[in-house]
Enzyme design. Structure first.
Site, PDB file in Angstrom:
ATOM      1  N   ARG A 520       0.831  -1.202   0.000  1.00 57.14           N
ATOM      2  CA  ARG A 520       0.000   0.000   0.000  1.00 57.14           C
ATOM      3  C   ARG A 520       0.875   1.266   0.000  1.00 57.14           C
ATOM      4  O   ARG A 520       0.502   2.295  -0.566  1.00 57.14           O
ATOM      5  CB  ARG A 520      -0.998  -0.003   1.160  1.00 57.14           C
ATOM      6  CG  ARG A 520      -2.032   1.101   1.073  1.00 57.14           C
ATOM      7  CD  ARG A 520      -3.161   0.964   2.096  1.00 57.14           C
ATOM      8  NE  ARG A 520      -4.209   0.055   1.679  1.00 57.14           N
ATOM      9  CZ  ARG A 520      -5.303   0.424   1.005  1.00 57.14           C
ATOM     10  NH1 ARG A 520      -5.498   1.683   0.682  1.00 57.14           N
ATOM     11  NH2 ARG A 520      -6.200  -0.466   0.668  1.00 57.14           N
ATOM     12  N   GLU A 926      -9.763   5.980   7.295  1.00 52.70           N
ATOM     13  CA  GLU A 926      -8.325   6.222   7.289  1.00 52.70           C
ATOM     14  C   GLU A 926      -7.865   7.506   6.597  1.00 52.70           C
ATOM     15  O   GLU A 926      -6.931   8.154   7.069  1.00 52.70           O
ATOM     16  CB  GLU A 926      -7.607   5.028   6.628  1.00 52.70           C
ATOM     17  CG  GLU A 926      -7.734   3.730   7.392  1.00 52.70           C
ATOM     18  CD  GLU A 926      -7.344   2.531   6.541  1.00 52.70           C
ATOM     19  OE1 GLU A 926      -8.128   2.168   5.646  1.00 52.70           O
ATOM     20  OE2 GLU A 926      -6.259   1.989   6.754  1.00 52.70           O
TER      21      GLU A 926
HETATM   22  N1  MTE Z   1     -12.173   5.388  14.566  1.00 56.61           N
HETATM   23  C1  MTE Z   1     -12.255   5.080  15.879  1.00 56.61           C
HETATM   24  N2  MTE Z   1     -12.963   5.871  16.682  1.00 56.61           N
HETATM   25  N3  MTE Z   1     -11.610   3.990  16.384  1.00 56.61           N
HETATM   26  C2  MTE Z   1     -10.853   3.171  15.585  1.00 56.61           C
HETATM   27  O1  MTE Z   1     -10.279   2.196  16.065  1.00 56.61           O
HETATM   28  N4  MTE Z   1     -10.010   2.721  13.305  1.00 56.61           N
HETATM   29  C3  MTE Z   1      -9.687   3.302  12.015  1.00 56.61           C
HETATM   30  C4  MTE Z   1     -10.878   4.034  11.442  1.00 56.61           C
HETATM   31  N5  MTE Z   1     -11.447   4.921  12.405  1.00 56.61           N
HETATM   32  C5  MTE Z   1     -10.753   3.473  14.191  1.00 56.61           C
HETATM   33  C6  MTE Z   1     -11.467   4.607  13.728  1.00 56.61           C
HETATM   34  C7  MTE Z   1      -9.234   2.325  11.027  1.00 56.61           C
HETATM   35  S1  MTE Z   1      -7.619   1.848  11.026  1.00 56.61           S
HETATM   36  C8  MTE Z   1     -10.069   1.826  10.070  1.00 56.61           C
HETATM   37  S2  MTE Z   1      -9.514   0.786   8.881  1.00 56.61           S
HETATM   38  C9  MTE Z   1     -11.492   2.168  10.051  1.00 56.61           C
HETATM   39  O2  MTE Z   1     -11.860   3.056  11.110  1.00 56.61           O
HETATM   40  C10 MTE Z   1     -12.300   0.886  10.170  1.00 56.61           C
HETATM   41  O3  MTE Z   1     -13.650   1.112  10.222  1.00 56.61           O
HETATM   42  P1  MTE Z   1     -14.543   1.387   8.908  1.00 56.61           P
HETATM   43  O4  MTE Z   1     -14.065   0.496   7.849  1.00 56.61           O
HETATM   44  O5  MTE Z   1     -15.906   1.059   9.380  1.00 56.61           O
HETATM   45  O6  MTE Z   1     -14.365   2.830   8.592  1.00 56.61           O
HETATM   46  N1  HPA Z   2      -5.992  -2.541   4.566  1.00 59.90           N
HETATM   47  C1  HPA Z   2      -6.200  -2.935   5.827  1.00 59.90           C
HETATM   48  N2  HPA Z   2      -6.072  -4.173   6.222  1.00 59.90           N
HETATM   49  C2  HPA Z   2      -5.716  -5.079   5.308  1.00 59.90           C
HETATM   50  C3  HPA Z   2      -5.490  -4.738   3.995  1.00 59.90           C
HETATM   51  C4  HPA Z   2      -5.637  -3.397   3.591  1.00 59.90           C
HETATM   52  O1  HPA Z   2      -5.442  -3.011   2.434  1.00 59.90           O
HETATM   53  N3  HPA Z   2      -5.138  -5.854   3.325  1.00 59.90           N
HETATM   54  C5  HPA Z   2      -5.145  -6.833   4.258  1.00 59.90           C
HETATM   55  N4  HPA Z   2      -5.499  -6.379   5.452  1.00 59.90           N
HETATM   56 MO1  MOS Z   3      -7.363  -0.096   9.449  1.00 56.61          MO
HETATM   57  S1  MOS Z   3      -5.329   0.068   9.525  1.00 56.61           S
HETATM   58  O1  MOS Z   3      -7.284  -0.824   7.878  1.00 56.61           O
HETATM   59  O2  MOS Z   3      -7.581  -1.367  10.541  1.00 56.61           O
END
Ligand code: MTE
Ligand code: HPA
Ligand code: MOS
Length: 974
Positions: A520, A926
Site C-alpha cells: 500500500r 483512514e
Molecule cells: N475510529 C475510531 N474511533 N476507532 C478506531 O479504532 N479505526 C480506524 C478508522 N477509524 C478506528 C477509527 C481504522 S484503522 C479503520 S480501517 C477504520 O476506522 C475501520 O472502520 P470502517 O471500515 O468502518 O471505517
Molecule cells: N488494509 C487494511 N487491512 C488489510 C489490507 C488493507 O489493504 N489488506 C489486508 N489487510
Molecule cells: Mo485499518 S489500519 O485498515 O484497521
C-alpha cells in the site's frame, strides 16, 4: 505555569508537598519555588525545622527528609518592592506536549534590578539537567551587581557550561544543553508565543444542522462511552469469577532457549496451570499470513518480551509470583535492530514488489534538475484506550466461546480452531465493541484470544486476560517505521518528471501484514500527484522487535510521507512556494495525467475542486502574506502555513477480502435485528449501518437493533479494515433488506389493495407509493407475513465489483474508487524551545454523499489529530538491546486536548455522491489521517523562516520539539 503543571484532573487530586517530596529531577514545582527562594518547614514527631528548598534535595530522588518527617509548610519570602526595584520572573517548561506531560527541561527565573538597572538579586533554577533540581549558581553570580542590560547576554555564555545534562528516553543531551541557554534567552527577550505564553483558546464551528433522521443519528454508543455503561470485553468478564493469566516473557531480543522448567511455578498456591508449547493440542502458531508466529516460544526468542509460557491462576498476584518462578535458560544472540541493520544483514520477510510507469531511468537522466535523498521515519503505537482483551469459556463436545476485542472475529475463530485442533464450527467468536482498534486489533489480538481459549480448555473454567498498558505496548506491533531512498527529476517550474524510490519497512519479528502494508505504501507514493515516469519498489525487513502491523492508513501514510518530502525539496530547490509546486503536480485533466502509476484512472477529478475550495475557505493567499509579515518581525517565533492533499485508494488490495455478509431478522412485531460482519471500534459503523437499514426498511431508529458481531451469525468475514466497513457491510445489509422488502411487499400489496410494485416502506408503514392516505403499519405487515408463512429472516451478501489485482504481473485495478481531501494548517513554532502549536486547520474532505455527517466529521477530526500525533509528538524508542523504552503513557505522548488545533474547520465536499457505493457514500476511516501532513509541512515552513530561503529544509519525523529545535539550529547555521 499552572496550566502546564500536570493536568486539571491531577491538580485536583495531587499535592504540592508530594510533588516536592518525590524529589524528581523533573518535578515542575521545584524550579519555581527555588527561584522564589522558598523554604520548607519539616515536621517530625518531636521537632520541627526549616530548610531552604535549595538545600532540600541531596541527590537523585533523595532529600534531607528523615524517616517520619513530613513537609508541613512551604514558606515564600514576601516580595515587597522598594522604590525603583523591579522584578522579572518567569517559568518555562519544555515537554513533548503541553499538558499531562513530564518536563524535558523546566526553568524558573527571578531577577531583581534596582532603579539604575543593576541586578540586586538573581535566582535561576533548572529541572531536567541534573540528578536534581539545581540553581545555576555561576550564572547567578555573573549577574549580581552588574547592569542587567549588559550582563543578561554574557550570562548565556556561562550557562552553556553550567550543567552537563544526559541522554535519556525523554530527550538527547544536546537538546537539553541548548535549552539551558535558549530558555534564558526567551526569558531575557520576553518574546511571547502561542506555544507557551498565551492561553489556549479554541474556535469551533459548533454542531452541523442535519435534517434527515437516518443521517442525524448520534453514535449509538456515545452515551455509553461517556457514562461507562458501554460494555467492553473485560467488563463482561468481570461480572463473574474467571481465572487470570500472566505471561512469562523473554528478557532478550534474540536468544536460544536452552531449557524451560515450570515445576516450581506450578506448585505455588493459587496457580491452576502453567502452559507452554507442549500443552497445545493443535498448532503452536497465531501467524495470520504466514505460519511464523509461535504462540509460545520454544527454542528461539525473536523479540524482547516474547511469551514463553503463561501462568493461569486464581489471582493476578498468584500468576505474577508464579511467572517469576518459571525457569528459562537463554543463550543471547546478536539482534537485528532497525531497518538499516536489516538491510546490511540482508534480513527480510519478503521479496521486492515493484510498480513502474514509463522509463524512469531515462526520464531521470533527461530531467533538467535532479537530486537524491533519503528519509528514515518512525512508527506509531496504536494507544487504543481499551488494551487487548479476551475471555473464553469451553462448552460441550470441544466447543468454545471466545469474546475478543478484535477487528477480525473470523480470524480469531480460525486461529483458535488451529491452536485447539477443532473444526471452526466448534468455535464461536463474539466481538462486542472495541475501545479503539486503529488497525492494532486486526491481527494482534490473535495470541491473546488463543491464550484464554487454550487456558479455558485446559482448566475447564472461564479465563480472562486484558493486557495492562505496559504489556500491551511491549508485546504488540505498531505502525511500521520506514527507510526510503529516492531519486527525483524535475523542471524549473517544479514539475516532477521522474521518481525512483526504494521503501523498506521494518516488519519486526514476524511477517504479519507487512506485505500488504509495504504494497500500500507503493500504491500511495504518488499521493495526489501525477508522476510521468516512475519506478518504485518496497519490501519488508525482518528485525528483532514486535511485529509491526496495520495502523490507520496501512502503509499509505508511509508512501505519502515520501512524496510530500519530495514535493518540499523540489519547492526549496526551485525557490517556488511549496503550495505552488504541489498544485502544479496534482492529477489533472483526463487520460494519462489523471491516471496512477498502476494505470488506474483517478476518475472524476475531485482533487482540483477540493484543492481550490480548501485554499478558498482557509483564505490561503491572505494568510500567506500575514505569516510573512509575522515572520519578518519575530526573530525567534515563526509561523508556517501549508496545504497538502490526500488521495487514498479504497478496497483491500488482496481482492478476495472485498466481500461482506449480513443477516437481518424481523420479528412478527415489526422489530428488527441487524447482524453484519463488521466490528464497532468507535468509528460509528453500527450507527451508519443502522441508518442504512432505516432507509431501506422505512423504519425509525427505535425499531432497529444492531447486534453484537459474532461468527455464528455471519460467517467467513473480512477484518473491519481498509476503511471499507460501511461500504461492504452496509451494502450487504442493504441487500438483505431488499430481499425482506420484496417478501413483505407481496404481503402488503393485498392489504393495501395495490400492485406489488406500488408498495413502498416509509415512516414505519407500508404504503401505496406516493399516497400517504393508503398505508398499514409495518408491524401489522410483519404479523400478517408470519401468519402467511413468509420468512422474515434473510441474509445479504456483497462483493465489490470491478476490482482485481495481480502482483505476478503488477496489473489490474486495485481500488474501487479514491477518497480525497485537502488540509491547510498554520502553526507557530517557538524557536527557543522547538515546541509548536497548531493555530488553525481547514479541511475539505470528500465522503461522497455522507451516511452520517456527524460520524464522518468525528472520523475526520480524530484521524487528523491521530496523524498529527504520529508526525509530531509520538516517538518510539528502543534501547541497544531491543527493549522498548517508550512503553507507557509517561514516555509516549499521544496528543491531548490542548494539542487540538486552536481553530478547526471541517467541510464535507458538497454534491459528491459516488456512483456504485452504498447510498452514494465514501469510506472515511483512514484517509483523513494523512491530511496531517499539512501540519508537518507547516512546521517545515516555519523552520524554513529561521534561515535564508533556498536549500532543503531537513526535518526528522516525528517532528518532536527536539527535532524541530535541531532543524532550526541547522537552518539558522548555528
Ligand atoms: N475510529 C475510531 N474511533 N476507532 C478506531 O479504532 N479505526 C480506524 C478508522 N477509524 C478506528 C477509527 C481504522 S484503522 C479503520 S480501517 C477504520 O476506522 C475501520 O472502520 P470502517 O471500515 O468502518 O471505517
Ligand atoms: N488494509 C487494511 N487491512 C488489510 C489490507 C488493507 O489493504 N489488506 C489486508 N489487510
Ligand atoms: Mo485499518 S489500519 O485498515 O484497521
Amino acid at each position: 505555569m499552572l496550566h502546564v503543571f500536570a493536568a486539571r484532573q491531577i491538580r485536583n487530586r495531587a499535592t504540592l508537598g508530594g510533588n516536592i517530596a518525590t524529589a524528581s529531577p523533573i518535578g515542575d514545582s521545584a524550579p519555581v519555588l527555588m527561584a522564589l527562594d522558598a523554604s520548607l518547614v519539616l515536621a517530625g514527631a518531636r521537632k520541627t525545622r526549616t530548610v531552604p528548598l535549595a538545600d532540600f534535595f541531596t541527590g537523585y530522588r533523595q532529600t534531607v527528609l528523615q524517616p517520619g518527617e513530613v513537609i508541613k509548610e512551604i514558606v515564600l519570602p514576601k516580595y515587597a518592592p522598594a522604590r525603583g526595584l523591579k522584578r522579572r520572573a518567569d517559568f518555562i517548561k519544555v515537554s513533548h506536549r503541553q499538558e499531562l506531560d513530564i518536563s524535558i527541561v523546566a526553568a524558573a527565573f527571578c531577577v531583581d534590578t534596582d532603579a539604575r538597572g543593576v541586578v540586586r538579586a538573581a535566582r535561576i533554577a533548572y529541572g531536567g539537567v541534573a540528578e536534581r533540581t539545581k540553581r545555576a549558581l555561576r550564572a547567578e553570580a555573573g549577574l549580581i551587581g552588574r547592569k542587567w542590560s549588559e550582563a543578561a547576554a554574557e550570562v548565556a555564555v556561562v550557562l552553556k557550561t553550567e550543567f552537563t545534562p544526559i541522554d535519556d528516553v525523554r530527550s538527547g543531551a544536546a537538546y537539553r544543553r541548548g535549552l539551558v541557554v535558549s530558555l534564558w534567552e526567551k526569558f531575557v527577550t520576553g518574546e511571547a508565543s502561542h506555544v507557551h505564553d498565551l492561553p489556549a483558546d479554541y474556535a469551533y464551528q459548533g454542531p452541523w444542522a442535519i435534517d434527515e433522521a437516518t443521517k442525524a443519528l448520534r453514535h449509538e454508543s456515545a452515551a455509553g462511552h461517556v457514562t461507562g455503561r458501554a460494555l467492553y470485553v473485560d467488563d463482561t468478564a468481570q461480572k463473574r469469577p474467571m481465572l487470570e493469566v500472566w505471561p512469562v516473557m523473554a528478557p532478550h531480543a534474540h536468544a536460544k532457549i536452552k531449557r524451560r522448567d515450570a515445576t516450581a511455578a506450578r506448585r505455588l498456591p493459587g496457580v491452576v496451570a502453567v502452559l507452554m508449547a507442549e500443552d497445545i493440542p493443535g498448532e503452536n502458531n497465531t501467524g495470520p499470513a504466514r505460519h511464523d508466529e509461535p504462540l509460545f516460544a520454544t527454542d528461539e526468542v525473536r523479540f524482547h518480551g516474547q511469551v514463553v509460557a503463561v501462568v493461569v491462576g486464581e489471582s493476578l498476584r498468584a500468576c505474577r509470583a508464579a511467572a517469576a518462578l518459571v525457569q528459562v535458560e537463554y543463550e543471547p544472540l546478536p539482534a537485528v535492530l532497525g531497518v538499516r541493520a536489516a538491510i546490511a544483514q540482508d534480513s527480510y520477510h519478503t521479496d521486492w514488489h515493484a510498480l513502474a510507469r514509463g522509463d524512469a531511468a531515462a526520464a531521470l537522466a533527461a530531467a533538467p534538475s535532479r537530486f537524491d535523498g533519503e528519509l528514515e521515519f518512525g512508527g506509531q503505537e496504536h494507544f487504543y484506550l481499551e488494551t487487548q482483551a479476551a475471555w473464553a469459556e469451553a462448552g460441550e463436545d470441544g466447543s468454545i466461546t471466545v469474546n475478543s476485542s478484535t477487528q477480525h472475529p473470523s480470524e480469531i475463530q480460525a486461529i483458535v480452531s488451529e491452536v485447539l485442533h477443532v473444526a471452526r464450527h466448534k468455535v464461536v467468536v463474539q466481538a462486542p465493541r472495541m475501545g479503539g482498534g486503529f488497525g492494532g486489533k486486526e491481527t494482534q489480538g490473535n495470541a491473546i484470544a488463543a491464550y484464554v481459549a487454550l487456558a479455558a480448555v485446559k482448566t475447564g473454567r472461564p479465563v480472562r486476560l486484558q493486557l495492562d498498558r505496559d504489556l500491551d505496548m511491549s508485546l504488540t506491533g505498531k505502525r511500521h517505521p520506514f527507510l526510503a531512498k529516492f531519486s527525483v527529476g524535475h523542471d524549473a517550474d517544479g514539475r516532477i518528471l521522474a521518481l525512483q524510490a526504494e521503501l523498506v519497512a521494518d516488519g519486526g519479528w514476524s511477517l504479519d501484514l507487512s506485505q500488504p502494508i509495504a504494497d500500500r505504501a507503493l500504491f500511495h507514493i504518488d499521493n495526489a500527484y501525477y508522476i510521468p515516469a516512475l519506478s518504485c519498489r518496497s519490501r519488508a525487513a525482518k528485525t528483532h522487535v514486535t511485529s509491526h502491523t496495520a495502523f490507520r492508513g496501512f502503509g499509505g501514510p508511509q508512501g505519502i510521507m515520501v512524496i510530500e518530502e519530495v514535493m518540499d525539496r523540489i519547492a526549496r530547490r526551485t525557490g517556488l512556494a511549496p503550495e505552488v509546486v504541489r498544485e502544479r503536480n496534482l492529477y489533472h485533466g483526463t487520460g494519462e495525467t489523471n491516471r496512477t502509476h498502476y494505470h488506474e484512472d483517478v476518475g472524476d477529478n475531485r482533487i482540483q475542486d477540493i484543492w481550490r475550495q480548501a485554499l478558498d475557505e482557509a483564505k490561503f493567499a491572505e494568510r500567506r502574506a500575514a505569516v510573512e509579515a509575522w515572520n519578518a518581525s519575530h526573530p525567534r517565533i515563526k509561523r508556517g502555513l501549508a496545504i497538502t492533499p490526500v488521495k487514498f485508494g479504497i478496497s483491500f488490495t488482496l481482492t478476495h477480502y472485498n466481500q461482506a455478509g449480513a443477516y437481518v431478522v424481523i420479528y412478527s412485531d415489526g422489530s428488527v435485528q441487524v447482524n453484519h460482519g463488521g466490528t464497532e471500534m468507535g468509528q460509528g459503523l453500527h450507527t451508519k449501518i443502522q441508518g442504512v437499514a432505516m432507509r431501506e426498511l422505512g423504519l425509525p431508529a427505535a425499531s432497529i437493533r444492531m447486534m453484537t458481531t459474532a461468527t455464528d451469525k455471519v460467517p467467513n468475514t473480512s477484518a473491519t479494515a481498509a476503511s471499507s466497513g460501511a461500504d461492504l457491510n452496509g451494502a450487504a445489509v442493504a441487500a438483505a433488506c431488499v430481499t425482506l422488502r420484496e417478501r413483505l411487499a407481496g404481503v402488503a400489496a393485498p392489504m393495501l389493495g395495490v400492485a406489488v410494485e406500488q408498495v413502498e416502506f416509509v415512516h414505519g408503514h407500508a404504503q401505496e407509493r406516493g399516497n400517504a392516505n393508503n398505508k398499514v403499519p409495518f408491524a401489522k405487515v410483519c404479523s400478517h407475513a408470519y401468519a402467511a408463512r413468509v420468512s422474515l429472516a434473510a441474509t445479504g451478501y456483497y462483493k465489490t465489483p470491478g476490482i482485481h489485482w495481480d502482483w505476478s504481473t503488477s496489473s489490474g485495478r486495485p481500488f474501487h474508487y479514491f477518497a480525497c481531501g485537502a488540509a491547510v494548517a498554520e502553526v507557530e513554532v517557538d524557536g527557543f524551545t522547538g515546541m509548536q502549536r497548531v493555530r488553525r486547520v481547514d479541511i475539505v474532505h470528500d465522503v461522497g454523499d455522507s451516511l452520517n455527517p456527524g460520524v464522518d466529521r468525528g472520523q475526520i477530526e480524530g484521524g487528523f489529530v491521530q496523524g498529527m500525533g504520529w508526525l509530531t509528538s509520538e516517538e518510539l524508542k528502543w534501547d541497544a538491546k531491543g527493549r522498548l523504552l517508550t512503553h507507557s503513557a509517561s514516555t509516549y505522548q499521544i496528543p491531548d486536548i490542548s494539542d487540538a488545533p486552536m481553530e478547526f474547520n471541517v467541510t464535507l465536499l458538497p454534491k459528491a455522491a459516488q456512483p456504485n457505493t452504498i447510498h452514494g457514500s465514501k469510506a472515511v476511516g483512514e484517509p483523513p489521517l494523512m491530511l496531517a501532513f499539512s501540519v508537518r509541512e507547516a512546521i517545515r515552513d516555519a523552520v524554513a523562516a529561521f534561515g535564508k530561503s533556498g536549500d532543503e529544509v531537513r526535518l526528522a519525523s516525528p517532528a518532536t520539539g527536539e527535532a524541530i529545535y535541531a532543524a532550526i539550529q541547522a537552518r539558522a547555521g548555528a
